[in-house]
Design a protein around this motif. Sequence first.
Motif, PDB file in Angstrom:
ATOM      1  N   ILE A   6       0.837  -1.196   0.000  1.00 53.82           N
ATOM      2  CA  ILE A   6       0.000   0.000   0.000  1.00 53.82           C
ATOM      3  C   ILE A   6       0.873   1.247   0.000  1.00 53.82           C
ATOM      4  O   ILE A   6       1.701   1.441   0.899  1.00 53.82           O
ATOM      5  CB  ILE A   6      -0.916   0.035   1.238  1.00 53.82           C
ATOM      6  N   THR A   7       0.698   2.105  -0.997  1.00 49.36           N
ATOM      7  CA  THR A   7       1.416   3.377  -1.003  1.00 49.36           C
ATOM      8  C   THR A   7       0.591   4.417  -0.245  1.00 49.36           C
ATOM      9  O   THR A   7      -0.637   4.344  -0.183  1.00 49.36           O
ATOM     10  CB  THR A   7       1.687   3.882  -2.435  1.00 49.36           C
ATOM     11  N   ALA A   9       0.564   4.829   2.978  1.00 49.75           N
ATOM     12  CA  ALA A   9      -0.053   4.126   4.109  1.00 49.75           C
ATOM     13  C   ALA A   9       0.192   4.819   5.444  1.00 49.75           C
ATOM     14  O   ALA A   9      -0.167   4.281   6.493  1.00 49.75           O
ATOM     15  CB  ALA A   9       0.460   2.688   4.172  1.00 49.75           C
ATOM     16  N   GLY A  14      -4.957   5.125   3.058  1.00 51.29           N
ATOM     17  CA  GLY A  14      -3.905   4.121   3.041  1.00 51.29           C
ATOM     18  C   GLY A  14      -3.693   3.483   4.400  1.00 51.29           C
ATOM     19  O   GLY A  14      -3.574   2.258   4.524  1.00 51.29           O
ATOM     20  N   SER A  29       3.942  -1.321   3.822  1.00 50.65           N
ATOM     21  CA  SER A  29       3.551   0.079   3.651  1.00 50.65           C
ATOM     22  C   SER A  29       4.692   0.846   2.991  1.00 50.65           C
ATOM     23  O   SER A  29       5.869   0.573   3.248  1.00 50.65           O
ATOM     24  CB  SER A  29       3.207   0.719   5.003  1.00 50.65           C
ATOM     25  N   SER A  31       5.731   4.877   2.105  1.00 54.53           N
ATOM     26  CA  SER A  31       5.458   6.309   2.196  1.00 54.53           C
ATOM     27  C   SER A  31       6.726   6.994   2.690  1.00 54.53           C
ATOM     28  O   SER A  31       7.708   6.341   3.036  1.00 54.53           O
ATOM     29  CB  SER A  31       4.291   6.594   3.154  1.00 54.53           C
ATOM     30  N   ASN A  86      -2.345   4.084  -3.675  1.00 54.12           N
ATOM     31  CA  ASN A  86      -3.224   5.013  -2.978  1.00 54.12           C
ATOM     32  C   ASN A  86      -2.651   6.418  -2.846  1.00 54.12           C
ATOM     33  O   ASN A  86      -3.395   7.399  -2.829  1.00 54.12           O
ATOM     34  CB  ASN A  86      -3.516   4.458  -1.577  1.00 54.12           C
ATOM     35  N   ALA A  87      -1.329   6.539  -2.759  1.00 53.92           N
ATOM     36  CA  ALA A  87      -0.721   7.847  -2.500  1.00 53.92           C
ATOM     37  C   ALA A  87      -1.140   8.873  -3.538  1.00 53.92           C
ATOM     38  O   ALA A  87      -1.216   8.574  -4.733  1.00 53.92           O
ATOM     39  CB  ALA A  87       0.802   7.712  -2.477  1.00 53.92           C
TER      40      ALA A  87
END
Length: 250
Positions: A6-7, A9, A14, A29, A31, A86-87
């Motif tokens: 997951i970006t 997060a 996220g 994760s 980020s 997601n970012a």
Amino acid sequence: MVYAIITGASRGLGAAAAKQLLAEANVISVSRAENEDLRNLAENSDREYIHYTCDLADSSEVQSVFKKIADSVFKQEPDAIYLINNAGMVDPIETAGNLDEEKTAASVNVNLLAPMIISNIFLEKAEASDARLVIANVSSGAGSRPIQGWGVYCSTKAGINMFTQTAALELENRSSRHKIFAFSPGVMDTDMQSTIRSASKSAFNDIETFKKYKEEGMLRDADTVAGALIKVLRSETIENGKIYQINALL
């Protein structure tokens, strides 16, 4: 065994998705900063949790980090891999002719280029694996209509929608088991909304509407939206290339 990458997060959607997925998947994760609550939660679970620091605005860093992640994940021979791009960033909120060039470049890289690079890396690795890959690209309603001051954001979200649909067509044409879809989360109570509400009226005509969303409690919480996204990820009947709308899922 399932892995979820997951970006973005560290917060918002996220972070909410990562916390919920820890109940059923090993979570990675990605980020610039780590969410300490997520690490603490993972320590009390029986799932693997790893954080990678990455500036998604730096395409060379994205390639380096995600090739490392893909090599590590596929080596474990998982049954399924969930990749959530997601970012995102809504800045710069400004009209054409007044855009900050550096912020514009960063936004294009984070919202569009990074998901394309990451998806490409994982799709390439997935072809030589028995794992089922499911890619979720977080989009926005802004990807389907123009909004004053959101020229960069609208354009990048329209771009990620088209990339998703094109990649899905290619998967279907070769009868691939892998899936890719876009997810439009609607308006959520996140830091991005705070950024939107702090814009100037001259740059963003609809600012009063977004202030009203907050004042009247019309913003959905990230946990609810994350639950809807994960429901699609888990589904055995994902429609390749579809842009799933939050209102149709709740």
